[in-house]
Write a protein that holds these residues in place. Structure first.
Motif, PDB file in Angstrom:
ATOM      1  N   VAL A 275      50.568  33.977  37.215  1.00 48.14           N
ATOM      2  CA  VAL A 275      49.205  33.478  37.474  1.00 48.14           C
ATOM      3  C   VAL A 275      48.198  34.153  36.534  1.00 48.14           C
ATOM      4  CG1 VAL A 275      47.348  33.398  39.178  1.00 48.14           C
ATOM      5  CG2 VAL A 275      49.688  32.843  39.845  1.00 48.14           C
ATOM      6  N   GLY A 276      48.283  35.469  36.399  1.00 52.80           N
ATOM      7  CA  GLY A 276      47.321  36.176  35.558  1.00 52.80           C
ATOM      8  C   GLY A 276      47.443  35.827  34.085  1.00 52.80           C
ATOM      9  N   VAL A 277      48.685  35.776  33.578  1.00 59.61           N
ATOM     10  CA  VAL A 277      48.889  35.488  32.158  1.00 59.61           C
ATOM     11  C   VAL A 277      48.490  34.053  31.831  1.00 59.61           C
ATOM     12  CG1 VAL A 277      50.630  35.279  30.346  1.00 59.61           C
ATOM     13  CG2 VAL A 277      50.664  37.246  31.884  1.00 59.61           C
ATOM     14  N   ASN A 278      48.844  33.104  32.698  1.00 55.48           N
ATOM     15  CA  ASN A 278      48.457  31.707  32.459  1.00 55.48           C
ATOM     16  C   ASN A 278      46.937  31.536  32.463  1.00 55.48           C
ATOM     17  OD1 ASN A 278      51.095  30.905  32.174  1.00 55.48           O
ATOM     18  ND2 ASN A 278      51.307  30.186  34.295  1.00 55.48           N
ATOM     19  N   SER A 279      46.252  32.240  33.347  1.00 53.80           N
ATOM     20  CA  SER A 279      44.791  32.163  33.365  1.00 53.80           C
ATOM     21  C   SER A 279      44.198  32.687  32.062  1.00 53.80           C
ATOM     22  CB  SER A 279      44.238  32.955  34.550  1.00 53.80           C
ATOM     23  OG  SER A 279      44.701  32.437  35.779  1.00 53.80           O
ATOM     24  N   LEU A 280      44.760  33.794  31.562  1.00 51.82           N
ATOM     25  CA  LEU A 280      44.258  34.362  30.312  1.00 51.82           C
ATOM     26  C   LEU A 280      44.547  33.449  29.130  1.00 51.82           C
ATOM     27  CD1 LEU A 280      42.895  36.796  28.995  1.00 51.82           C
ATOM     28  CD2 LEU A 280      45.156  37.827  28.747  1.00 51.82           C
ATOM     29  N   LEU A 281      45.736  32.845  29.083  1.00 51.13           N
ATOM     30  CA  LEU A 281      46.080  31.944  27.993  1.00 51.13           C
ATOM     31  C   LEU A 281      45.224  30.672  28.018  1.00 51.13           C
ATOM     32  CD1 LEU A 281      49.994  32.258  27.923  1.00 51.13           C
ATOM     33  CD2 LEU A 281      48.321  33.303  26.385  1.00 51.13           C
ATOM     34  N   ALA A 282      44.988  30.148  29.211  1.00 46.52           N
ATOM     35  CA  ALA A 282      44.166  28.943  29.308  1.00 46.52           C
ATOM     36  C   ALA A 282      42.755  29.193  28.817  1.00 46.52           C
ATOM     37  CB  ALA A 282      44.150  28.449  30.758  1.00 46.52           C
ATOM     38  N   LEU A 283      42.190  30.339  29.180  1.00 44.01           N
ATOM     39  CA  LEU A 283      40.837  30.658  28.735  1.00 44.01           C
ATOM     40  C   LEU A 283      40.801  30.909  27.227  1.00 44.01           C
ATOM     41  CD1 LEU A 283      37.979  31.071  29.761  1.00 44.01           C
ATOM     42  CD2 LEU A 283      38.499  33.472  30.105  1.00 44.01           C
ATOM     43  N   THR A 284      41.846  31.547  26.696  1.00 45.91           N
ATOM     44  CA  THR A 284      41.898  31.784  25.248  1.00 45.91           C
ATOM     45  C   THR A 284      42.007  30.477  24.474  1.00 45.91           C
ATOM     46  OG1 THR A 284      42.976  33.911  25.658  1.00 45.91           O
ATOM     47  CG2 THR A 284      43.124  33.016  23.439  1.00 45.91           C
ATOM     48  N   PHE A 285      42.821  29.555  24.952  1.00 40.71           N
ATOM     49  CA  PHE A 285      42.955  28.260  24.292  1.00 40.71           C
ATOM     50  C   PHE A 285      41.639  27.492  24.340  1.00 40.71           C
ATOM     51  CE2 PHE A 285      43.815  23.702  24.640  1.00 40.71           C
ATOM     52  CZ  PHE A 285      44.494  23.480  23.446  1.00 40.71           C
ATOM     53  N   SER A 310      34.663  36.857  30.823  1.00 38.74           N
ATOM     54  CA  SER A 310      35.670  36.234  31.699  1.00 38.74           C
ATOM     55  C   SER A 310      37.057  36.769  31.390  1.00 38.74           C
ATOM     56  CB  SER A 310      35.636  34.712  31.517  1.00 38.74           C
ATOM     57  OG  SER A 310      34.359  34.192  31.833  1.00 38.74           O
ATOM     58  N   MET A 311      37.364  36.966  30.110  1.00 41.09           N
ATOM     59  CA  MET A 311      38.649  37.551  29.754  1.00 41.09           C
ATOM     60  C   MET A 311      38.778  38.976  30.274  1.00 41.09           C
ATOM     61  SD  MET A 311      39.303  36.281  25.834  1.00 41.09           S
ATOM     62  CE  MET A 311      39.646  34.569  25.445  1.00 41.09           C
ATOM     63  N   ALA A 312      37.672  39.704  30.293  1.00 39.88           N
ATOM     64  CA  ALA A 312      37.718  41.081  30.802  1.00 39.88           C
ATOM     65  C   ALA A 312      38.058  41.091  32.284  1.00 39.88           C
ATOM     66  CB  ALA A 312      36.376  41.771  30.544  1.00 39.88           C
ATOM     67  N   PHE A 313      37.515  40.153  33.065  1.00 38.76           N
ATOM     68  CA  PHE A 313      37.858  40.080  34.491  1.00 38.76           C
ATOM     69  C   PHE A 313      39.342  39.785  34.681  1.00 38.76           C
ATOM     70  CE2 PHE A 313      33.263  39.514  35.191  1.00 38.76           C
ATOM     71  CZ  PHE A 313      33.089  40.357  36.273  1.00 38.76           C
ATOM     72  N   ILE A 314      39.871  38.830  33.883  1.00 39.38           N
ATOM     73  CA  ILE A 314      41.288  38.489  34.019  1.00 39.38           C
ATOM     74  C   ILE A 314      42.162  39.658  33.565  1.00 39.38           C
ATOM     75  CG2 ILE A 314      43.088  36.894  33.249  1.00 39.38           C
ATOM     76  CD1 ILE A 314      40.950  34.756  32.937  1.00 39.38           C
ATOM     77  N   PHE A 315      41.763  40.309  32.499  1.00 37.02           N
ATOM     78  CA  PHE A 315      42.534  41.461  32.024  1.00 37.02           C
ATOM     79  C   PHE A 315      42.505  42.600  33.050  1.00 37.02           C
ATOM     80  CE2 PHE A 315      42.951  45.397  29.534  1.00 37.02           C
ATOM     81  CZ  PHE A 315      44.177  45.159  28.936  1.00 37.02           C
ATOM     82  N   SER A 317      42.390  42.195  36.240  1.00 35.89           N
ATOM     83  CA  SER A 317      43.334  41.839  37.303  1.00 35.89           C
ATOM     84  C   SER A 317      44.769  42.130  36.883  1.00 35.89           C
ATOM     85  CB  SER A 317      43.175  40.362  37.659  1.00 35.89           C
ATOM     86  OG  SER A 317      43.586  39.527  36.586  1.00 35.89           O
ATOM     87  N   LEU A 318      45.062  41.987  35.585  1.00 36.58           N
ATOM     88  CA  LEU A 318      46.406  42.330  35.118  1.00 36.58           C
ATOM     89  C   LEU A 318      46.632  43.843  35.142  1.00 36.58           C
ATOM     90  CD1 LEU A 318      46.769  39.847  32.094  1.00 36.58           C
ATOM     91  CD2 LEU A 318      47.817  39.680  34.362  1.00 36.58           C
ATOM     92  N   ILE A 319      45.604  44.617  34.858  1.00 33.14           N
ATOM     93  CA  ILE A 319      45.723  46.075  34.964  1.00 33.14           C
ATOM     94  C   ILE A 319      45.994  46.473  36.412  1.00 33.14           C
ATOM     95  CG2 ILE A 319      44.485  48.252  34.692  1.00 33.14           C
ATOM     96  CD1 ILE A 319      45.390  47.001  32.067  1.00 33.14           C
ATOM     97  N   THR A 359      40.713  45.566  46.389  1.00 35.15           N
ATOM     98  CA  THR A 359      40.314  44.642  45.311  1.00 35.15           C
ATOM     99  C   THR A 359      39.802  43.335  45.887  1.00 35.15           C
ATOM    100  OG1 THR A 359      42.024  45.600  43.888  1.00 35.15           O
ATOM    101  CG2 THR A 359      41.106  43.484  43.236  1.00 35.15           C
ATOM    102  N   VAL A 360      40.483  42.806  46.897  1.00 35.12           N
ATOM    103  CA  VAL A 360      40.030  41.560  47.527  1.00 35.12           C
ATOM    104  C   VAL A 360      38.744  41.766  48.272  1.00 35.12           C
ATOM    105  CG1 VAL A 360      40.634  39.771  49.209  1.00 35.12           C
ATOM    106  CG2 VAL A 360      42.391  40.677  47.681  1.00 35.12           C
ATOM    107  N   GLY A 361      38.630  42.914  48.960  1.00 37.69           N
ATOM    108  CA  GLY A 361      37.409  43.194  49.713  1.00 37.69           C
ATOM    109  C   GLY A 361      36.223  43.439  48.825  1.00 37.69           C
TER     110      GLY A 361
END
Length: 361
Positions: A275-285, A310-315, A317-319, A359-361
């Motif tokens: 989920v995280g990697v696909n979100s990052l790839l979609a935003l990069t594309f 936006s990429m920083a938020f996704i990154f 989440s991967l961290i 993180t969710v809270g």
């Protein structure tokens, strides 16, 4: 008695006939109407035809000589028919215009030839499709403006020979259409200006006391002299509805999708990674598709800040996923003992579950 009256009438008619000329005697009765001899004023005389006027004033005329003894004033007017497109890669725009040039040539004066019209000036009209440069810093892209310009000047004659200026009797620039709108731009303003064109060069100056080198601007004229340059400026506002639907909304969705992985649990590491990697790839594309249609500039654009945030938020989440995966590796439930500091929130022992919940809270 009747015979006496008839003889008297015949005698009277004969006297009248003798008093008239021969032509008048012949048409005494039922004469045709004669044209009256009325003097025609000078202003109502027969006008000379245009062909005859042109043939006479062009006899011996040299078209290579400048009018007015080598100095002529030319008035310029532009009618904009259509702006076809704005090319952002090359920073250009294309438009169709009508150009009107007006000047007075004393050698072509024809008032003395009785033209029955006022002595007119020369009007040179032509239609042309051309390309002009545009300038934009793109710092506020996609809420930016493009300033596109047309430069109009004489190619061979300087301002002492040909003085060019915008027409003053009417607006110098006229938009034939009520509103010029392109798929991604709309014309919001236009203006006309003029300036004298010369060269600005810089000479070096060395200060021997402080041992410093400085550049001093020096105005130097063109070798042929100073040239009049007319500038027509068109300002276009970008329509940013496309970028809201194609960039900003998908960026929101990509970030929200990356946050879904926080609710899958510490055991679903492969799913969360996908989920995280696909979100990052979609935003990069998506970001690459937008950048490919823009010129390669070094300016940091507003859309760059948004996409990188936006990429920083996704990154991030991967961290967080990497930390959770480290604590739950090989089925273990490890924890991070945090010493009391402003980062640790009441000196807790951080486990994978607590990190997800926090993180969710």
């Amino acid at each position: 008695m009747k015979l006496i009256l008839l003889a008297s009438l015949i005698s009277t008619v004969g006297t009248l006939l003798r008093s008239l000329d021969d032509d008048s005697a012949e048409c005494l009765f039922n004469c045709p109407k004669r044209a009256r001899n009325v003097s025609v004023p000078k202003t109502e005389k027969a006008c000379m035809g245009d062909d005859a006027i042109i043939a006479q004033i062009l006899d011996g005329y040299n078209k290579l000589d400048l009018p007015g003894g080598g100095h002529v004033e030319v008035s310029i007017e532009i009618w904009v028919q259509e702006v076809s497109k704005i090319i952002e890669i090359t920073s250009e725009f294309e438009l169709d215009i009508y150009v009107t040039e007006r000047w007075t040539d004393p050698s072509l004066a024809y008032a003395h030839l009785n033209p029955c019209k006022s002595n007119g000036s020369i009007w040179h009209n032509y239609r042309i499709k051309l390309t002009g440069p545009c300038s934009s810093t793109l710092r506020t892209f996609p809420i930016d403006q493009q300033r596109c310009m047309l430069f109009y000047e004489s190619f061979t004659h300087n301002s002492d020979q040909v003085k060019m200026d915008w027409i003053t009797t009417v607006p110098p620039i006229t938009i034939l259409k009520g509103n010029i709108t392109l798929p991604d731009y709309v014309l919001v303003d236009f203006s006309a200006s003029s300036e004298l064109r010369h060269i600005k060069i810089y000479i070096s100056s060395v200060d021997t006391f402080s041992i410093s080198l400085s550049l001093i601007p020096l105005i130097q004229l063109y070798p042929p002299g100073i040239f009049n340059e007319l500038i027509a400026t068109f300002t276009f506002q970008r329509l940013y509805g496309f970028y809201i639907l194609q960039v900003y909304v998908p960026a929101y969705i990509s970030v929200f999708i990356s946050w879904v992985s926080f609710t899958l649990g510490a055991e679903q590491i492969p799913s969360r990674t996908t989920v995280g990697v696909n979100s990052l790839l979609a935003l990069t594309f998506q970001f690459g598709a937008v950048v490919n249609n823009l010129p390669k500039t070094s300016d940091v654009k507003a859309i760059d800040v948004w996409i990188l945030s936006s990429m920083a938020f996704i990154f991030a989440s991967l961290i967080e996923l990497a930390v959770v995966g480290y604590l739950s590796r090989d089925g273990q439930h490890g924890s991070i003992k945090c010493r009391c500091s402003w980062l640790c929130m009441n000196c807790k022992d951080w486990t994978a579950l607590k990190i997800d919940q926090q993180t969710v809270g």
